[in-house]
Write an enzyme that holds these catalytic residues in place. Sequence first.
Site, PDB file in Angstrom:
ATOM      1  N   THR A  14      17.217  39.641  73.759  1.00 36.50           N
ATOM      2  CA  THR A  14      16.679  38.417  73.161  1.00 36.50           C
ATOM      3  C   THR A  14      15.329  38.047  73.756  1.00 36.50           C
ATOM      4  O   THR A  14      14.490  37.440  73.085  1.00 36.50           O
ATOM      5  CB  THR A  14      17.703  37.268  73.344  1.00 36.50           C
ATOM      6  OG1 THR A  14      18.890  37.631  72.651  1.00 36.50           O
ATOM      7  CG2 THR A  14      17.197  35.955  72.808  1.00 36.50           C
ATOM      8  N   TYR A  27      18.090  36.097  64.323  1.00 34.74           N
ATOM      9  CA  TYR A  27      16.980  36.838  64.928  1.00 34.74           C
ATOM     10  C   TYR A  27      17.459  38.241  65.239  1.00 34.74           C
ATOM     11  O   TYR A  27      18.653  38.533  65.180  1.00 34.74           O
ATOM     12  CB  TYR A  27      16.480  36.152  66.205  1.00 34.74           C
ATOM     13  CG  TYR A  27      17.425  36.273  67.374  1.00 34.74           C
ATOM     14  CD1 TYR A  27      18.527  35.430  67.502  1.00 34.74           C
ATOM     15  CD2 TYR A  27      17.243  37.252  68.352  1.00 34.74           C
ATOM     16  CE1 TYR A  27      19.406  35.541  68.561  1.00 34.74           C
ATOM     17  CE2 TYR A  27      18.116  37.373  69.425  1.00 34.74           C
ATOM     18  CZ  TYR A  27      19.194  36.515  69.525  1.00 34.74           C
ATOM     19  OH  TYR A  27      20.057  36.639  70.566  1.00 34.74           O
ATOM     20  N   SER A  60      21.282  44.557  73.737  1.00 35.74           N
ATOM     21  CA  SER A  60      21.998  45.245  74.826  1.00 35.74           C
ATOM     22  C   SER A  60      23.441  45.560  74.465  1.00 35.74           C
ATOM     23  O   SER A  60      24.109  46.305  75.174  1.00 35.74           O
ATOM     24  CB  SER A  60      21.929  44.436  76.121  1.00 35.74           C
ATOM     25  OG  SER A  60      22.749  43.297  76.062  1.00 35.74           O
ATOM     26  N   THR A  93      21.187  39.809  77.455  1.00 37.84           N
ATOM     27  CA  THR A  93      22.119  39.169  78.380  1.00 37.84           C
ATOM     28  C   THR A  93      23.572  39.608  78.155  1.00 37.84           C
ATOM     29  O   THR A  93      24.399  39.470  79.051  1.00 37.84           O
ATOM     30  CB  THR A  93      22.042  37.639  78.263  1.00 37.84           C
ATOM     31  OG1 THR A  93      22.372  37.256  76.926  1.00 37.84           O
ATOM     32  CG2 THR A  93      20.661  37.129  78.614  1.00 37.84           C
ATOM     33  N   LYS A 166      28.325  36.623  82.487  1.00 41.35           N
ATOM     34  CA  LYS A 166      27.935  35.782  81.350  1.00 41.35           C
ATOM     35  C   LYS A 166      29.147  34.951  80.947  1.00 41.35           C
ATOM     36  O   LYS A 166      30.210  35.496  80.645  1.00 41.35           O
ATOM     37  CB  LYS A 166      27.440  36.633  80.180  1.00 41.35           C
ATOM     38  CG  LYS A 166      26.848  35.787  79.057  1.00 41.35           C
ATOM     39  CD  LYS A 166      26.174  36.628  77.981  1.00 41.35           C
ATOM     40  CE  LYS A 166      25.537  35.728  76.930  1.00 41.35           C
ATOM     41  NZ  LYS A 166      24.877  36.470  75.852  1.00 41.35           N
ATOM     42  N   GLU A 284      52.002  38.327  91.761  1.00 40.39           N
ATOM     43  CA  GLU A 284      53.175  38.342  90.873  1.00 40.39           C
ATOM     44  C   GLU A 284      53.522  39.768  90.446  1.00 40.39           C
ATOM     45  O   GLU A 284      54.614  40.025  89.960  1.00 40.39           O
ATOM     46  CB  GLU A 284      52.905  37.485  89.637  1.00 40.39           C
ATOM     47  CG  GLU A 284      52.939  35.989  89.900  1.00 40.39           C
ATOM     48  CD  GLU A 284      52.864  35.202  88.609  1.00 40.39           C
ATOM     49  OE1 GLU A 284      53.850  35.182  87.858  1.00 40.39           O
ATOM     50  OE2 GLU A 284      51.789  34.621  88.342  1.00 40.39           O
TER      51      GLU A 284
END
Length: 328
Positions: A14, A27, A60, A93, A166, A284
């Site tokens: 981006t 975009y 990406s 990202t 992210k 657990e």
Amino acid sequence: MTLRRILVLGTGGTIAGAGGSATGAGYRAGGLALDALVAHLGALGLAAELVPQEVARIGSQDIGFAEWRALHAACTAAMDDPAIDGIIITHGTDTAEETGLLLDLTLPTAKPVVLVGAMRPADAVGADGMRNFANAVKVASDPAAAGRGVMLVMGDAVLAARDARKAATSAIDAFRTFPRGPLARVTPASLDWFGPAHRLGEAARYPFPQELPRVAILTAGAGMDAQPVDALLGIGARGIVLAGMGQGNAPRTVLEALARAAASGVPVVRASRVDEGLVDRNVEVDDDALGLVAARALGPAKARMLLMVLVANGVTDAKAVQAAFDGG
Ligand code: ASP
């Protein structure tokens, strides 16, 4: 004053995206050429000489082994080139955490390597890319940035690639860092490290793989059965990462199938589908009895990347895999 020389490796994302409208939603990530981006940056009066080298021009989400191999080769050459002081990688990202971790595992720490992205395309109102890039230049130009592993600059924060995740789909403040906090606070004019470089003089932890094996992420869901595990083994998975519930949990039948996979030589790592928190051994799930590995601080995407690198380097034994996940 001699300017620091920074190699800028472009991959797209981006930060190099444009939609043709300052206010529209749509975009294309990676639409802009790196040269145009760097020329624009030249006008910002940054105190560094930028050397652009385009590796790809993609979103990406489409990155893979060919681009990673090219990035690794370019970074290695720059590490060996006395004329280059630092490296910036412009990157989408969506998968910055995966590329960041792969390079972090396979490069020495001798020079700063900084990934930078943006959440808004370059022609959007309030675009964040130029600021993030100016911040990345500040970091990559600082001799004190070496010895910290691969970093990600987003907003005014410097994050360790190993810790960055992210956590928001569109907010500018999209990344979280866990279990450690940010390494530094940065603006185009200032840079404050919160601690000393902790990986000074470190060699690459692993050789860069010749190829990456198929390692799958299996997300646990309530009421699921074990068939997806068998399906993954059926397509030749060489490792499985469980994006489990809570502390890496899954229904009993799924855990039993994963234990069978582990016993057959396919390493299984339990991560969590929850955003934050450690996944520890034998909480657990009886990892000792089932032959499973706990992902500790790594989320599923990064756990998959580390497991691919381990399997590619012949590390499949549960104890050795666990040691790699335990190591910060
Ligand atoms: N899909 C884009 C990418 O990862 C998103 C971004 O860069 O923020 O390339």
